[in-house]
Design an enzyme around this catalytic site. Structure first.
Site, PDB file in Angstrom:
ATOM      1  N   LYS A   1     -11.983 -59.773  46.342  1.00 44.07           N
ATOM      2  CA  LYS A   1     -10.536 -59.750  46.570  1.00 44.07           C
ATOM      3  C   LYS A   1     -10.205 -60.355  47.938  1.00 44.07           C
ATOM      4  O   LYS A   1      -9.359 -61.215  48.062  1.00 44.07           O
ATOM      5  CB  LYS A   1     -10.055 -58.303  46.476  1.00 44.07           C
ATOM      6  CG  LYS A   1      -8.580 -58.142  46.677  1.00 44.07           C
ATOM      7  CD  LYS A   1      -8.168 -56.681  46.519  1.00 44.07           C
ATOM      8  CE  LYS A   1      -6.781 -56.470  47.111  1.00 44.07           C
ATOM      9  NZ  LYS A   1      -6.331 -55.101  47.004  1.00 44.07           N
TER      10      LYS A   1
ATOM     11  N   GLU B   1     -21.465 -58.682  52.273  1.00 45.44           N
ATOM     12  CA  GLU B   1     -22.520 -58.746  51.255  1.00 45.44           C
ATOM     13  C   GLU B   1     -22.266 -59.919  50.308  1.00 45.44           C
ATOM     14  O   GLU B   1     -23.166 -60.721  50.004  1.00 45.44           O
ATOM     15  CB  GLU B   1     -22.566 -57.453  50.420  1.00 45.44           C
ATOM     16  CG  GLU B   1     -23.000 -56.219  51.167  1.00 45.44           C
ATOM     17  CD  GLU B   1     -21.826 -55.426  51.747  1.00 45.44           C
ATOM     18  OE1 GLU B   1     -20.792 -56.050  52.077  1.00 45.44           O
ATOM     19  OE2 GLU B   1     -21.967 -54.202  51.887  1.00 45.44           O
TER      20      GLU B   1
ATOM     21  N   GLY C   1      -9.147 -53.044  44.510  1.00 42.93           N
ATOM     22  CA  GLY C   1     -10.458 -53.523  44.062  1.00 42.93           C
ATOM     23  C   GLY C   1     -11.006 -52.720  42.893  1.00 42.93           C
ATOM     24  O   GLY C   1     -11.490 -53.280  41.902  1.00 42.93           O
ATOM     25  N   ARG C   2     -10.935 -51.399  42.971  1.00 42.48           N
ATOM     26  CA  ARG C   2     -11.532 -50.558  41.922  1.00 42.48           C
ATOM     27  C   ARG C   2     -10.669 -50.489  40.660  1.00 42.48           C
ATOM     28  O   ARG C   2     -11.006 -49.797  39.709  1.00 42.48           O
ATOM     29  CB  ARG C   2     -11.832 -49.164  42.476  1.00 42.48           C
ATOM     30  CG  ARG C   2     -10.656 -48.468  43.135  1.00 42.48           C
ATOM     31  CD  ARG C   2     -11.112 -47.322  44.024  1.00 42.48           C
ATOM     32  NE  ARG C   2     -10.031 -46.689  44.767  1.00 42.48           N
ATOM     33  CZ  ARG C   2      -9.574 -47.112  45.941  1.00 42.48           C
ATOM     34  NH1 ARG C   2     -10.090 -48.183  46.500  1.00 42.48           N
ATOM     35  NH2 ARG C   2      -8.599 -46.471  46.560  1.00 42.48           N
TER      36      ARG C   2
ATOM     37  N   GLU D   1     -13.622 -43.115  45.823  1.00 44.28           N
ATOM     38  CA  GLU D   1     -12.944 -43.966  46.803  1.00 44.28           C
ATOM     39  C   GLU D   1     -11.437 -43.676  46.763  1.00 44.28           C
ATOM     40  O   GLU D   1     -10.753 -43.773  47.781  1.00 44.28           O
ATOM     41  CB  GLU D   1     -13.226 -45.452  46.508  1.00 44.28           C
ATOM     42  CG  GLU D   1     -12.906 -46.370  47.675  1.00 44.28           C
ATOM     43  CD  GLU D   1     -13.544 -47.757  47.556  1.00 44.28           C
ATOM     44  OE1 GLU D   1     -14.645 -47.979  48.078  1.00 44.28           O
ATOM     45  OE2 GLU D   1     -12.929 -48.627  46.914  1.00 44.28           O
TER      46      GLU D   1
ATOM     47  N   HIS E   1     -33.501 -34.498  30.079  1.00 42.20           N
ATOM     48  CA  HIS E   1     -34.909 -34.367  30.462  1.00 42.20           C
ATOM     49  C   HIS E   1     -35.103 -34.556  31.956  1.00 42.20           C
ATOM     50  O   HIS E   1     -36.207 -34.825  32.423  1.00 42.20           O
ATOM     51  CB  HIS E   1     -35.740 -35.371  29.664  1.00 42.20           C
ATOM     52  CG  HIS E   1     -35.623 -35.126  28.191  1.00 42.20           C
ATOM     53  ND1 HIS E   1     -36.436 -34.256  27.512  1.00 42.20           N
ATOM     54  CD2 HIS E   1     -34.720 -35.596  27.284  1.00 42.20           C
ATOM     55  CE1 HIS E   1     -36.070 -34.221  26.240  1.00 42.20           C
ATOM     56  NE2 HIS E   1     -35.020 -35.012  26.077  1.00 42.20           N
TER      57      HIS E   1
ATOM     58  N   LYS F   1     -18.694 -50.459  58.164  1.00 43.88           N
ATOM     59  CA  LYS F   1     -18.720 -51.934  58.124  1.00 43.88           C
ATOM     60  C   LYS F   1     -18.667 -52.483  59.545  1.00 43.88           C
ATOM     61  O   LYS F   1     -19.416 -53.399  59.902  1.00 43.88           O
ATOM     62  CB  LYS F   1     -17.500 -52.468  57.367  1.00 43.88           C
ATOM     63  CG  LYS F   1     -17.528 -52.310  55.870  1.00 43.88           C
ATOM     64  CD  LYS F   1     -16.315 -53.022  55.281  1.00 43.88           C
ATOM     65  CE  LYS F   1     -16.088 -52.662  53.837  1.00 43.88           C
ATOM     66  NZ  LYS F   1     -14.836 -53.167  53.303  1.00 43.88           N
TER      67      LYS F   1
HETATM   68  O1  F6P Z   1     -15.736 -51.528  50.971  1.00 44.27           O
HETATM   69  C1  F6P Z   1     -14.988 -51.067  49.926  1.00 44.27           C
HETATM   70  C2  F6P Z   1     -14.293 -52.177  49.211  1.00 44.27           C
HETATM   71  O2  F6P Z   1     -13.216 -52.634  49.935  1.00 44.27           O
HETATM   72  C3  F6P Z   1     -13.872 -51.755  47.819  1.00 44.27           C
HETATM   73  O3  F6P Z   1     -12.674 -51.088  47.789  1.00 44.27           O
HETATM   74  C4  F6P Z   1     -13.877 -53.046  47.095  1.00 44.27           C
HETATM   75  O4  F6P Z   1     -13.913 -52.851  45.715  1.00 44.27           O
HETATM   76  C5  F6P Z   1     -15.133 -53.660  47.636  1.00 44.27           C
HETATM   77  O5  F6P Z   1     -15.165 -53.266  48.980  1.00 44.27           O
HETATM   78  C6  F6P Z   1     -15.234 -55.145  47.532  1.00 44.27           C
HETATM   79  O6  F6P Z   1     -14.190 -55.796  48.192  1.00 44.27           O
HETATM   80  P1  F6P Z   1     -13.873 -57.317  47.938  1.00 44.27           P
HETATM   81  O7  F6P Z   1     -13.507 -57.478  46.516  1.00 44.27           O
HETATM   82  O8  F6P Z   1     -12.738 -57.654  48.858  1.00 44.27           O
HETATM   83  O9  F6P Z   1     -15.101 -58.111  48.289  1.00 44.27           O
END
Ligand code: F6P
Length: 534
Positions: A195, A201, A253-254, A339, A370, A499
């Site tokens: 987003k 990452e 995002g979620r 979250e 199990h 972060k």
């Molecule tokens: O660090 C949490 C977060 O902001 C989430 O809410 C989001 O889904 C995820 O990181 C990834 O964010 P982006 O889509 O901006 O890379």
């Protein structure tokens, strides 16, 4: 309001759930049927008095007007001054949903059409990589830009007839290494899903993928597309506008798998099936918006959650899908629920008077049986369990296995409720020949306290439309719980500090900076890594 709930919960403490079934209509009365699904919450201590307390609480919180505010584009995400309109991503083309005076639906459908054209071109081979038609699509994203599409692609495997799909999320190089090593760069397409297009990452993995592709592909950028709301950054990264699928800041995002972040799902199952997925969610939206409280599935799922967590003090919630293809649902719901509702400050800035969201976790049945069910049945903590089960699997030639799956799921909720008394345990041990003190000792280990609450969600089969309904059900549950808790379910400031510190630590870990100013524990940990990596 919370005191009233507490006294209801105190009054329920001595209730045996099984005794409540002396009311013959209980199973019917304490369940909701809607959209072909059945949500049974009768195996809990909820009674009419507790339900009316909970529905009064909804009225006190102004639930109905908050719900309308969400659906109609009011900026209910107050700490970020944003609307919360993931529901607009699944609206009908003819619907009108305004945000800041503008109807957002036409733009949503324009993007959907672009996604459709792009996914069709991948599926029919008209989009070519250097080596011909695309055989593999890799979604690089994390959190909401990974969990939703990854979960849904597994869930909808029986409908998968497009290119193979893969997901890379972790910054641990092992993840991208494992995925890319089996792929041919000449026939692979990379989707960079972020987003913000700044997540460390994702951007690191995207660069690794570009380097990997550049080793064999003359124009690697031609095999990249972006799913993002940050069009400036996607342009900076060199992805041309025609392969950028954008969405607005009113999609969290979620909550984003219904739009561009769901492109991998569309590529896997095709645009028509993806439309069914959206339709299922939209049907759940309509149900949530219009059904009376006690017949409203998301509301009742939420009230059961509030009863268990804030009422009875059960701090965790196990999500147990008896549906192997929902194997990533617990992880998806972890982000969605934790979250969203893992907050400690109310909307107005005061501390919350009660605990907020529970710890959500789980695994598919029967595997979990199990592993951790021992603790659920005989441990000292009560863990409310949420079972999910399809009436029918996709493997028609293995219907006998599905019967076993069903029997196991229903047996667990029955066992949790009924338990096994000391008297029964004694007679079973006596039948095995034990006697005296040894019989007594052995029998005690075989007692199941029972009276452990569970709910069961049944649905006919895990189709695209049903998956849409299930996810929307949980999204709205989070909303209802958030309204009762008085928190903002749509920000996530709690992820920021770690972060920031990671960015500051990276040069210390690499050795470019020294660790002055860091605490002694962190210095010791960095020192150990430096010594042991060589
Ligand atoms: O660090 C949490 C977060 O902001 C989430 O809410 C989001 O889904 C995820 O990181 C990834 O964010 P982006 O889509 O901006 O890379």
């Amino acid at each position: 309001m919370w005191n009233k709930l507490k006294s209801e919960a105190n009054a329920a403490e001595n209730i045996r759930i099984s005794d409540l079934f002396s009311e013959t209509a209980r199973a019917n009365k304490f369940s909701v049927s809607a959209l072909g699904m059945l949500f049974d919450y009768s195996k809990t201590t909820l009674r009419e008095s507790s339900l009316s307390c909970l529905t009064d609480m909804l009225a006190t919180c102004g639930f109905q007007s908050r719900r309308e505010a969400m659906f109609s584009g009011v900026h209910i995400n107050e700490t970020e001054d944003r609307a919360v309109l993931h529901t607009a991503l699944r609206a009908n083309a003819a619907d009108k949903i305004t945000e800041d005076g503008e109807n957002v639906v036409p733009a949503v459908h324009k993007t959907l059409s672009r996604m459709q054209a792009f996914s069709n071109s991948l599926r029919n081979g008209s989009f070519q990589g250097q080596g011909g038609a695309i055989t593999d699509v890799v979604n690089i994203g994390i959190g909401g830009s990974d969990l939703g599409p990854a979960m849904a692609c597994i869930a909808l495997k029986p409908y998968h007839d497009g290119p193979r799909t893969h997901f890379v999320s972790n910054v641990d190089g092992a993840h991208i290494h494992e995925v890319l090593q089996d792929l041919d760069p000449e026939t692979t397409l990379i989707l960079v899903a972020s987003k913000t297009f700044t997540t460390i990452e994702t951007m690191t993995n995207a660069q690794t993928a570009r380097d990997w592709m550049a080793r064999d592909v003359r124009d690697p950028g031609a095999q990249f597309a972006a799913l993002s709301s940050n069009l400036e950054k996607t342009a900076e990264w060199g992805i041309p506008a025609e392969r950028v699928f954008g969405f607005e800041d009113w999609v969290g995002g979620r909550y984003s798998l219904w739009g561009p972040i769901g492109l991998t799902i569309m590529i896997a199952i095709g645009a028509d099936r993806f439309a069914e997925f959206l339709t299922g969610a939209r049907e759940m939206d309509d149900h949530f918006r219009t059904a009376p409280l006690l017949e409203n599935m998301p509301v009742m799922l939420a009230l059961t959650g509030i009863w268990h967590n804030q009422g009875l003090g059960y701090g965790t919630r196990a999500v147990l899908p008896y549906d192997q293809r929902l194997q990533r649902l617990p992880a998806y719901l972890q982000q969605l629920e934790m979250e969203s509702n893992g907050k400690s400050v109310c909307m107005g800035g005061s501390d919350t008077p009660v605990h907020t969201g529970p710890v959500v976790w789980g695994e598919p049945g029967t595997n979990g049986q199990h592993a951790f069910y021992q603790l659920i049945h005989q441990g000292t903590r009560v863990i409310p369990c949420e079972f999910l089960l399809a009436a029918k699997g996709h493997e028609e030639d293995l219907a006998h296995q599905h019967e076993l799956l069903v029997a196991n799921c229903l047996a667990q909720s029955e066992a949790l409720m009924l338990g096994r008394s000391l008297d029964v345990a004694r007679s079973r041990m006596a039948a095995k020949g034990f006697e005296g003190a040894e019989l007594e000792r052995q029998a005690r280990h075989r007692v199941f306290p029972g009276n452990r609450p569970s709910t069961t969600l049944l649905y006919p089969q895990l189709t695209p439309s049903m998956l849409g309904k299930i996810i929307a059900l949980y999204e709205h549950r989070v909303f209802v719980e958030g309204v009762l808790l008085g928190i903002n379910s749509y920000d996530q400031w709690g992820v920021e500090l770690g972060k920031e510190l990671a960015v500051a630590l990276q040069p210390i870990v690499s050795g470019a900076e020294d660790s002055t100013g860091k605490d002694a524990s962190t210095i010791g940990l960095v020192d150990y890594i430096k010594v042991n990596r060589n």
